[in-house]
Design an enzyme around this catalytic site. Sequence first.
Site, PDB file in Angstrom:
ATOM      1  N   GLY A   1       9.296 -15.049  -0.063  1.00 42.51           N
ATOM      2  CA  GLY A   1       9.196 -15.458  -1.460  1.00 42.51           C
ATOM      3  C   GLY A   1       8.187 -16.550  -1.748  1.00 42.51           C
TER       4      GLY A   1
ATOM      5  N   HIS B   1      -1.247  -7.619  -2.806  1.00 44.08           N
ATOM      6  CA  HIS B   1      -1.410  -6.963  -1.502  1.00 44.08           C
ATOM      7  C   HIS B   1      -2.409  -7.772  -0.671  1.00 44.08           C
ATOM      8  CE1 HIS B   1      -1.344  -3.709   1.368  1.00 44.08           C
ATOM      9  NE2 HIS B   1      -2.656  -3.835   1.448  1.00 44.08           N
TER      10      HIS B   1
HETATM   11  C1  GRF Z   1       2.524 -11.130   0.942  1.00 42.63           C
HETATM   12  O1  GRF Z   1       1.615 -11.125   1.994  1.00 42.63           O
HETATM   13  C2  GRF Z   1       2.149 -10.098  -0.085  1.00 42.63           C
HETATM   14  O2  GRF Z   1       0.776  -9.907  -0.181  1.00 42.63           O
HETATM   15  C3  GRF Z   1       2.822  -8.859   0.442  1.00 42.63           C
HETATM   16  O3  GRF Z   1       4.022  -9.299   0.981  1.00 42.63           O
HETATM   17  C4  GRF Z   1       3.907 -10.667   1.373  1.00 42.63           C
HETATM   18  C5  GRF Z   1       4.982 -11.410   0.649  1.00 42.63           C
HETATM   19  O4  GRF Z   1       5.036 -12.765   1.018  1.00 42.63           O
HETATM   20  N1  GRF Z   1       2.989  -7.888  -0.610  1.00 42.63           N
HETATM   21  P1  GRF Z   1       5.956 -13.747   0.197  1.00 42.63           P
HETATM   22  O5  GRF Z   1       7.372 -13.144   0.248  1.00 42.63           O
HETATM   23  O6  GRF Z   1       5.448 -13.824  -1.198  1.00 42.63           O
HETATM   24  O7  GRF Z   1       5.891 -15.040   0.938  1.00 42.63           O
END
Ligand code: GRF
Length: 195
Positions: A11, A107
């Site tokens: 998160g 992403h």
């Molecule tokens: C991030 O690297 C995002 O790009 C991908 O999932 C990961 C989530 O990280 N979709 P977080 O939960 O926001 O720390």
Amino acid sequence: MRLLVFGSGRGSNFQAIHRSILKNELDAEVVAVISDVHDAAIIEYAKNNDINTIVVDNSGKERHEYERLIIDNIHDLNYDLVILAGYMRILSSEFIRSLKMPILNIHPSILPSFPGLNAQKQAFEYGVKITGCTVHLVNEIVDGGKILAQRCVEVKNNDTVDSLSARILEQEHIIYTKTIREIIQGKITLNMQKI
Ligand code: GRF
């Protein structure tokens, strides 16, 4: 703008967005954080910040049954924008349609290169010299929706997947918040009724 957030893990992107809201840098409110993982850090953070949370465990459920439960849970919520922040489930087209509002995702690669899981590792192992992150609209093609913003990150000679991922993540936090702000400010125009 009322945000409905989906996440399955750490998160950190959501925290960056929420911090911007708290600092009045983002004119938004979080209607709820939805997760498929009970003990996800994103849920813990939301609870600690008095944000409404909805957890729908997907174990033993077919995708349509799981998605139906989410739809039932959010039926009465008013939201303008759906934010996927590390949500590890692929959304069916029916689910995308029933959410009604535009859905954003972040992403960790420069799409259309390296869609899918472990994008940072895919890019690293491919040997690219530049990678980065992308904010895009979600449609039925995984990581295939309209690109709204991108940021580049250079791959250094002494990088590991972890060090590269950490630098990409820093850029994710900046670009995701910035894109949402630009949507709120009307600098990025979306069809707010339907994708
Ligand atoms: C991030 O690297 C995002 O790009 C991908 O999932 C990961 C989530 O990280 N979709 P977080 O939960 O926001 O720390």
